[in-house]
Write an enzyme that holds these catalytic residues in place. Structure first.
Site, PDB file in Angstrom:
ATOM      1  N   TYR A 155       0.825  -1.201   0.000  1.00 26.52           N
ATOM      2  CA  TYR A 155       0.000   0.000   0.000  1.00 26.52           C
ATOM      3  C   TYR A 155       0.862   1.255   0.000  1.00 26.52           C
ATOM      4  O   TYR A 155       1.920   1.278   0.619  1.00 26.52           O
ATOM      5  CB  TYR A 155      -0.901   0.034   1.242  1.00 26.52           C
ATOM      6  CG  TYR A 155      -1.672   1.325   1.352  1.00 26.52           C
ATOM      7  CD1 TYR A 155      -2.793   1.539   0.554  1.00 26.52           C
ATOM      8  CD2 TYR A 155      -1.252   2.353   2.192  1.00 26.52           C
ATOM      9  CE1 TYR A 155      -3.484   2.733   0.611  1.00 26.52           C
ATOM     10  CE2 TYR A 155      -1.944   3.556   2.247  1.00 26.52           C
ATOM     11  CZ  TYR A 155      -3.054   3.745   1.458  1.00 26.52           C
ATOM     12  OH  TYR A 155      -3.740   4.932   1.500  1.00 26.52           O
ATOM     13  N   TRP A 157       1.248   5.700  -1.496  1.00 23.79           N
ATOM     14  CA  TRP A 157       0.879   6.791  -2.392  1.00 23.79           C
ATOM     15  C   TRP A 157       1.769   6.923  -3.610  1.00 23.79           C
ATOM     16  O   TRP A 157       1.601   7.836  -4.394  1.00 23.79           O
ATOM     17  CB  TRP A 157       0.779   8.097  -1.604  1.00 23.79           C
ATOM     18  CG  TRP A 157      -0.648   8.356  -1.285  1.00 23.79           C
ATOM     19  CD1 TRP A 157      -1.448   7.600  -0.474  1.00 23.79           C
ATOM     20  CD2 TRP A 157      -1.468   9.396  -1.810  1.00 23.79           C
ATOM     21  NE1 TRP A 157      -2.715   8.133  -0.446  1.00 23.79           N
ATOM     22  CE2 TRP A 157      -2.754   9.233  -1.249  1.00 23.79           C
ATOM     23  CE3 TRP A 157      -1.240  10.464  -2.670  1.00 23.79           C
ATOM     24  CZ2 TRP A 157      -3.815  10.096  -1.552  1.00 23.79           C
ATOM     25  CZ3 TRP A 157      -2.294  11.322  -2.963  1.00 23.79           C
ATOM     26  CH2 TRP A 157      -3.566  11.131  -2.413  1.00 23.79           C
TER      27      TRP A 157
HETATM   28  N1  LIG Z   1      -0.831   8.009  12.682  1.00 24.94           N
HETATM   29  C1  LIG Z   1      -1.250   8.160  11.435  1.00 24.94           C
HETATM   30  N2  LIG Z   1      -0.787   7.337  10.484  1.00 24.94           N
HETATM   31  C2  LIG Z   1      -1.225   7.488   9.211  1.00 24.94           C
HETATM   32  C3  LIG Z   1      -2.135   8.500   8.873  1.00 24.94           C
HETATM   33  C4  LIG Z   1      -2.614   9.354   9.889  1.00 24.94           C
HETATM   34  O1  LIG Z   1      -3.427  10.262   9.668  1.00 24.94           O
HETATM   35  N3  LIG Z   1      -2.132   9.151  11.161  1.00 24.94           N
HETATM   36  N4  LIG Z   1      -2.578   8.613   7.573  1.00 24.94           N
HETATM   37  C5  LIG Z   1      -2.603   7.396   6.791  1.00 24.94           C
HETATM   38  C6  LIG Z   1      -2.895   7.676   5.384  1.00 24.94           C
HETATM   39  S1  LIG Z   1      -4.388   8.436   5.070  1.00 24.94           S
HETATM   40  C7  LIG Z   1      -2.103   7.287   4.375  1.00 24.94           C
HETATM   41  S2  LIG Z   1      -2.676   7.472   2.767  1.00 24.94           S
HETATM   42  C8  LIG Z   1      -0.801   6.648   4.631  1.00 24.94           C
HETATM   43  C9  LIG Z   1       0.285   7.101   3.671  1.00 24.94           C
HETATM   44  O2  LIG Z   1       1.324   6.202   3.651  1.00 24.94           O
HETATM   45  P1  LIG Z   1       2.221   6.017   2.337  1.00 24.94           P
HETATM   46  O3  LIG Z   1       1.391   6.147   1.129  1.00 24.94           O
HETATM   47  O4  LIG Z   1       2.987   4.773   2.518  1.00 24.94           O
HETATM   48  O5  LIG Z   1       3.167   7.291   2.458  1.00 24.94           O
HETATM   49  P2  LIG Z   1       4.062   7.999   1.360  1.00 24.94           P
HETATM   50  O6  LIG Z   1       4.999   8.841   2.140  1.00 24.94           O
HETATM   51  O7  LIG Z   1       3.247   8.678   0.339  1.00 24.94           O
HETATM   52  O8  LIG Z   1       4.883   6.798   0.734  1.00 24.94           O
HETATM   53  C10 LIG Z   1       5.022   6.596  -0.618  1.00 24.94           C
HETATM   54  C11 LIG Z   1       6.391   6.013  -0.899  1.00 24.94           C
HETATM   55  O9  LIG Z   1       6.433   5.647  -2.271  1.00 24.94           O
HETATM   56  C12 LIG Z   1       7.673   6.072  -2.830  1.00 24.94           C
HETATM   57  N5  LIG Z   1       7.475   6.224  -4.282  1.00 24.94           N
HETATM   58  C13 LIG Z   1       6.947   7.273  -4.939  1.00 24.94           C
HETATM   59  N6  LIG Z   1       6.942   7.038  -6.263  1.00 24.94           N
HETATM   60  C14 LIG Z   1       7.476   5.806  -6.444  1.00 24.94           C
HETATM   61  C15 LIG Z   1       7.716   5.018  -7.592  1.00 24.94           C
HETATM   62  O10 LIG Z   1       7.437   5.389  -8.728  1.00 24.94           O
HETATM   63  N7  LIG Z   1       8.277   3.783  -7.389  1.00 24.94           N
HETATM   64  C16 LIG Z   1       8.586   3.324  -6.158  1.00 24.94           C
HETATM   65  N8  LIG Z   1       9.113   2.112  -6.064  1.00 24.94           N
HETATM   66  N9  LIG Z   1       8.357   4.069  -5.050  1.00 24.94           N
HETATM   67  C17 LIG Z   1       7.814   5.286  -5.190  1.00 24.94           C
HETATM   68  C18 LIG Z   1       7.993   7.353  -2.083  1.00 24.94           C
HETATM   69  O11 LIG Z   1       9.359   7.682  -2.166  1.00 24.94           O
HETATM   70  C19 LIG Z   1       7.520   6.995  -0.659  1.00 24.94           C
HETATM   71  O12 LIG Z   1       8.548   6.395   0.078  1.00 24.94           O
HETATM   72  O13 LIG Z   1      -0.378   6.929   5.964  1.00 24.94           O
HETATM   73  C20 LIG Z   1      -1.339   6.546   6.935  1.00 24.94           C
HETATM   74  N10 LIG Z   1      -0.769   6.633   8.254  1.00 24.94           N
HETATM   75  N1  LIG Z   2      -0.529  18.558   2.640  1.00 26.63           N
HETATM   76  C1  LIG Z   2      -1.002  17.320   2.597  1.00 26.63           C
HETATM   77  N2  LIG Z   2      -2.188  17.072   2.002  1.00 26.63           N
HETATM   78  C2  LIG Z   2      -2.693  15.803   1.987  1.00 26.63           C
HETATM   79  C3  LIG Z   2      -1.974  14.717   2.531  1.00 26.63           C
HETATM   80  C4  LIG Z   2      -0.712  15.001   3.147  1.00 26.63           C
HETATM   81  O1  LIG Z   2      -0.029  14.102   3.664  1.00 26.63           O
HETATM   82  N3  LIG Z   2      -0.265  16.301   3.154  1.00 26.63           N
HETATM   83  N4  LIG Z   2      -2.501  13.441   2.474  1.00 26.63           N
HETATM   84  C5  LIG Z   2      -3.611  13.162   1.585  1.00 26.63           C
HETATM   85  C6  LIG Z   2      -4.312  11.937   1.997  1.00 26.63           C
HETATM   86  S1  LIG Z   2      -3.689  10.418   1.535  1.00 26.63           S
HETATM   87  C7  LIG Z   2      -5.425  11.948   2.720  1.00 26.63           C
HETATM   88  S2  LIG Z   2      -6.143  10.481   3.227  1.00 26.63           S
HETATM   89  C8  LIG Z   2      -6.053  13.212   3.121  1.00 26.63           C
HETATM   90  C9  LIG Z   2      -6.309  13.204   4.620  1.00 26.63           C
HETATM   91  O2  LIG Z   2      -7.344  14.034   4.961  1.00 26.63           O
HETATM   92  P1  LIG Z   2      -7.825  14.038   6.480  1.00 26.63           P
HETATM   93  O3  LIG Z   2      -7.876  12.670   7.006  1.00 26.63           O
HETATM   94  O4  LIG Z   2      -9.067  14.840   6.532  1.00 26.63           O
HETATM   95  O5  LIG Z   2      -6.600  14.798   7.154  1.00 26.63           O
HETATM   96  P2  LIG Z   2      -6.065  14.808   8.640  1.00 26.63           P
HETATM   97  O6  LIG Z   2      -5.058  15.897   8.697  1.00 26.63           O
HETATM   98  O7  LIG Z   2      -5.654  13.464   9.117  1.00 26.63           O
HETATM   99  O8  LIG Z   2      -7.309  15.217   9.518  1.00 26.63           O
HETATM  100  C10 LIG Z   2      -8.041  16.391   9.244  1.00 26.63           C
HETATM  101  C11 LIG Z   2      -8.285  17.185  10.495  1.00 26.63           C
HETATM  102  O9  LIG Z   2      -8.901  16.356  11.475  1.00 26.63           O
HETATM  103  C12 LIG Z   2      -8.510  16.820  12.724  1.00 26.63           C
HETATM  104  N5  LIG Z   2      -8.835  15.808  13.738  1.00 26.63           N
HETATM  105  C13 LIG Z   2      -8.113  14.772  14.176  1.00 26.63           C
HETATM  106  N6  LIG Z   2      -8.811  14.073  15.090  1.00 26.63           N
HETATM  107  C14 LIG Z   2     -10.003  14.694  15.212  1.00 26.63           C
HETATM  108  C15 LIG Z   2     -11.169  14.451  15.975  1.00 26.63           C
HETATM  109  O10 LIG Z   2     -11.262  13.514  16.748  1.00 26.63           O
HETATM  110  N7  LIG Z   2     -12.211  15.309  15.805  1.00 26.63           N
HETATM  111  C16 LIG Z   2     -12.166  16.376  14.965  1.00 26.63           C
HETATM  112  N8  LIG Z   2     -13.238  17.145  14.855  1.00 26.63           N
HETATM  113  N9  LIG Z   2     -11.075  16.631  14.247  1.00 26.63           N
HETATM  114  C17 LIG Z   2     -10.022  15.800  14.363  1.00 26.63           C
HETATM  115  C18 LIG Z   2      -7.054  17.125  12.564  1.00 26.63           C
HETATM  116  O11 LIG Z   2      -6.632  18.030  13.558  1.00 26.63           O
HETATM  117  C19 LIG Z   2      -7.013  17.711  11.160  1.00 26.63           C
HETATM  118  O12 LIG Z   2      -7.073  19.110  11.190  1.00 26.63           O
HETATM  119  O13 LIG Z   2      -5.228  14.337   2.844  1.00 26.63           O
HETATM  120  C20 LIG Z   2      -4.588  14.308   1.578  1.00 26.63           C
HETATM  121  N10 LIG Z   2      -3.909  15.586   1.416  1.00 26.63           N
HETATM  122 MO   LIG Z   3      -4.603   8.756   2.748  1.00 23.50          MO
END
Ligand SMILES: Nc1nc2c(c(=O)[nH]1)N[C@H]1C(S)=C(S)[C@@H](COP(=O)(O)OP(=O)(O)OC[C@H]3O[C@@H](n4cnc5c(=O)[nH]c(N)nc54)[C@H](O)[C@@H]3O)O[C@H]1N2
Ligand SMILES: Nc1nc2c(c(=O)[nH]1)N[C@H]1C(S)=C(S)[C@@H](COP(=O)(O)OP(=O)(O)OC[C@H]3O[C@@H](n4cnc5c(=O)[nH]c(N)nc54)[C@H](O)[C@@H]3O)O[C@H]1N2
Ligand SMILES: [Mo]
Length: 824
Positions: A155, A157
């Protein structure tokens, strides 16, 4: 608007040492230059090349074969401030240069000395040696243990692009190799995407929203609930159009009410001059119940809407009124839990009922224990308000994501390389390919407990016994919860293979590390705007691959060759032939819909084809047809109506997911009675990264504090602990401990700290569970349990901890340097 970014940041490799290295490689015959440049090249080595990324379309200036500056596309309405990091990611010291194998693994074979994983003792090998090793190990594990012993449900991005989609390419190869264990779901919306189909009959989270122009004209109160679109709309799954910013700017100009309900005063709250309603984390369901109770007792709810468009309100009502459990969910009751004054809760109820209100829900509040309940209760609240399907009213779960609400252009949808399995309609990452699939966030539970039975959405299954994991395009040692438990669980593997272009915490844990190209070192094609579908972009190669990097396509083709499946993998097409095939298919679709598109060669020369937005897209109102006639246009639920009570969920009989929205205490909560630690850890997505992507770049210098991840802490909490802004602090609980840099602020609720996800794990004692992390990975602190038996989503926003000023000897942050032996 144009944003120029100079390459003063990118100094990872001097031009001189770069040339020297390439020459040396050629002479050593490790890999011929022709192998490095798969497919067509950019037109001429120097000049300006337009391409795209998760951060938007940009133009890169190339001098002497090196990208020296990048500038956002001049038609980008809101270029991301992260672009300098994109440039630096190509040349940063964290770049993986050569194929590398962990020493003990190379010398003694699979499973040898697993405790040395993460210690950085790697040996450089030739591409041939590395590819042979990988192919042989796949064959060994498939033969001895079967496809259910390989987890390749990798999994992450990755990067955009319809061909160089590394995750799909891995599945494609593994399907040809004989099969593998895949995943179900994602980390983004683990809970919401499983509960919403029961409630609304559709995923909801990845669907187009009522268009921004409609919101601007009709919405009177815009509520961002756990959503920070000014931050999150910077990036897209494909190449972002940034149209959401045009919508938000236009709304702001109207001067109408914006409310942000969040423990943090978000970027959005600041940008839109919103009212900040500071809610205690993990308590939104209680707060919404308090609003719902006020609506009902003050007869402000829309009974007609509930009767016509929903089912089960009658079963929910006794719970709301406390008849079924003795606890009326009054505003006062809610206030005790959520910390928002009862009067404010009542005021919000009256405001929402009297004005056209859009509840724009983000996903943070569902990425926590019992996360299913938050959006279910939000839909219930919106149903009581009765504005769903009206222009600018109701709820929306994707205004903050990928620029939802930016009107959709009239354009064809690009296809891409396939994995040979079945894809779930509307969400390519929900592929059902594979020998078996586990709910994604249960990966560590699976590694620890082969054969254990688990529940998921009404089904029961058992975990396979995994011997090998293969990861591309993701960073699980950033994204998964409870890092220390994970470090131990991954030591059980015989083999862990990773492709990346950076020495991420995950790459460091691997046995075999293969250097991938960035998307700027290959040609690809991608759509612009996940929802807006505004254009199709030629993602042109900017520079030749750096060091020995090869594209994932090329790597998997080579491994497939060793498995006797090269032709099946490549279908005898090279890079440009694939891109042309995707484009031609889109053009065919376009023709049928009378949309004009140039031929492929013209498109490739121009670099982009843009599509127009029809007026009806600008006037799109989600659920307007359902509202017009719920019998003719029923929802995809069993009843065809919004299910406030779900008989299907009732049948599952889960103790942690009852049949109507319910407030349940999460496994831990800072304000709950008997809580072991006083502070909640909000792991909000980073403002200046995409998860962990770009953490290894110089962009870090713009936000790190004392060289560490910022830990935002309220002034009062800091004072109490003798912590000053800029201090190094230790954040700890029973699961882990990390250092971070204090960012003292009143933009966060007392009792809450923010440590953003994606910070690179930099253990002081690698390989040792429990080690102090010197940089600040919040997932050292989070809990690794499923949201409930229904969705088994991750609980990344569930963690409590304490903070103290760190007075010991400061350990070095090592994760931003390549491991020894990998940088020569
Ligand atoms: N505590 C906590 N944990 C979270 C979250 C949170 O809100 N709180 N959010 C979660 C969410 S919503 C998400 S989506 C995940 C994100 O987790 P990930 O999607 O695993 O995070 P990324 O940093 O986007 O990792 C992408 C990796 O792919 C590599 N990459 C990019 N392009 C290529 C390519 O073309 N080839 C190869 N081989 N590699 C490539 C990048 O260098 C990077 O290391 O994290 C989750 N984890
Ligand atoms: N700049 C930037 N943009 C992104 C990403 C990134 O890594 N960086 N990741 C992308 C991805 S994969 C995803 S999934 C989306 C994630 O989108 P979201 O999941 O919506 O993003 P988060 O920042 O995890 O959470 C949004 C807000 O929820 C608040 N929050 C946390 N816990 C609670 C709670 O219990 N109650 C309330 N009311 N608020 C709470 C946090 O403070 C934050 O301001 O964003 C996407 N866009
Ligand atoms: Mo995500």
């Amino acid at each position: 608007m144009t944003m120029m970014i100079k390459n003063t940041l990118a100094s990872g490799v001097s031009r001189r040492s770069f040339l020297k290295t390439s020459a040396m490689l050629g002479a050593a015959g490790l890999v011929g230059p022709s192998l490095l440049t798969f497919g067509a090249r950019a037109e001429g080595a120097d000049g300006e090349v337009m391409t795209g990324s998760h951060w938007g379309i940009f133009k890169a200036k190339v001098e002497g074969g090196r990208a020296v500056s990048i500038a956002a596309w001049d038609k980008d309405p809101k270029p991301s401030h992260q672009l300098p990091g994109v440039l630096d990611s190509i040349y940063s010291p964290t770049r993986i240069r050569y194929p590398m194998v962990r020493r003990a693994y190379l010398e003694k074979g699979p499973g040898a000395e697993p405790e040395t994983r993460g210690k950085g003792d790697f040996v450089r090998v030739s591409w041939d040696q590395a590819l042979d090793l990988v192919a042989k190990e796949i064959q060994r594990v498939e033969k001895d243990h079967g496809p259910a012993a390989i987890f390749a449900g990798s999994y992450g991005w990755k990067s955009p692009g319809k061909l160089h989609n590394c995750r799909t390419l891995l599945s494609r190869m593994m399907n040809l190799a004989g099969g593998f264990v895949n995943h179900i779901g994602d980390y983004s919306t683990g809970a919401a995407q499983v509960i919403m189909p029961h409630v609304m009959g559709t995923l909801e989270v990845y669907e187009q929203q009522t268009a921004w122009p409609v919101v601007v004209d009709n919405t009177e109160v815009l509520v961002f609930w756990s959503a920070d679109p000014y931050k999150t709309n910077q990036i897209g799954w494909v190449i972002p159009d940034h149209g959401g910013f045009e919508g938000m700017e236009a709304f702001k100009k109207t001067g109408k009410t914006v409310i942000c309900i969040d423990p943090i005063r978000t970027e959005t709250a600041k940008e839109m001059n919103a009212e900040w309603v500071a809610v205690q984390p993990q308590t939104d369901v209680a707060m919404m119940l308090g609003i719902a109770h006020t609506l009902y007792t003050e007869k402000l709810h829309n009974q007609d809407f509930l009767d016509t468009y929903t089912t089960g309100f009658d079963k929910f009502l006794p719970y709301l009124m406390g008849e079924s459990d003795g606890t009326p969910k009054t505003a006062e009751w809610a206030s005790e839990i959520c910390g928002v004054p009862a009067d404010k809760i009542k005021e919000l109820a009256r405001l929402f009922a009297s004005k056209r209100t859009m509840l724009a829900g983000g996903w943070g509040m569902q990425r926590q224990h019992h996360g299913e309940q938050a959006h279910w209760m939000m839909v219930t609240l919106a149903s009581m308000l009765g504005q769903i399907g009206e222009p600018g009213g109701g709820f929306g779960l994707s205004y903050h994501y990928a620029n939802g609400g930016a009107p959709s252009a009239d354009s064809p949808v690009l296809s891409g390389i396939t994995d040979g399995g079945k894809a779930v309609k509307g969400a390519e990452w929900l592929s059902t390919s594979g020998a078996a699939a586990i709910p994604l966030a249960r990966i560590v539970d699976m590694l620890e407990n082969p054969g254990k039975e688990f529940d998921f959405n009404g089904t029961k299954n058992t975990y396979p016994d995994i011997k090998m994991a293969y990861w591309v395009g993701g960073n699980p040692f950033a994204h998964h919860q409870d890092r220390n438990r994970m470090v131990k669980a991954f030591q059980k593997l015989d083999t862990f293979i990773v492709h990346d272009f950076q020495w991420t915490p995950t790459a460091r844990q691997a046995d075999i590390v293969l250097p991938a190209t960035t998307s700027y070192e290959r040609n690809d094609i991608e759509q612009v705007g996940d929802y807006a579908l505004k254009a199709i972009l030629a993602m042109k190669k900017v520079i030749d691959p750096v060091y020995e990097a090869r594209s994932d396509f090329d790597i998997f083709a080579e491994i497939s060759k060793r498995l006797g499946k090269e032709k099946e993998f490549t279908e005898d097409k090279d890079e440009m032939a694939w891109l042309k095939s995707f484009y031609d298919a889109a053009q065919e679709q376009a023709k049928q819909r009378q949309i004009d598109m140039p031929d492929f060669d013209t498109f490739w020369k121009d670099g982009i084809v843009e599509f127009s937005v029809p007026d009806e897209a600008k006037a799109y109102v989600r659920y307007s047809t359902f509202r017009e006639d719920p019998l003719l246009n029923p929802l995809g639920t069993p009843s065809g109506l919004i299910e406030i009570f779900s008989s299907n969920i009732e049948k599952m009989g889960y103790d942690d997911c009852p049949a109507h929205p319910t407030w349940m205490e999460p496994v831990e909560r800072a304000n709950a009675k008997g809580a072991k630690f006083p502070l909640h850890v909000d792991t909000a997505h980073p403002i200046s990264r995409l998860h962990s992507q770009l953490c290894g770049t110089k962009l870090r210098e713009t936000y790190s504090v004392a060289g560490r991840e910022p830990c935002m802490i309220n002034t009062k909490d800091a004072e109490k602990r003798g912590i000053a802004d800029g201090d190094v602090v230790r954040v700890f609980n029973d699961r882990g401990q990390v250092l971070a840099g204090a960012l003292v602020s009143d933009d966060i609720l007392p009792g809450v700290i923010r440590l953003s996800e994606g910070a690179w794990y930099s253990p002081v004692e690698p390989g040792k569970p429990g080690s102090l992390d010197a940089y600040g990975d919040p997932n050292c602190l989070t809990v690794d349990i499923g949201t409930s038996k229904l969705a088994q989503g991750n609980c990344g926003h569930t963690a409590i901890a304490d903070v103290e000023k760190f007075t010991g000897d400061l350990p070095k942050v090592t994760v931003f340097e390549a491991p020894a032996g990998a940088a020569e």
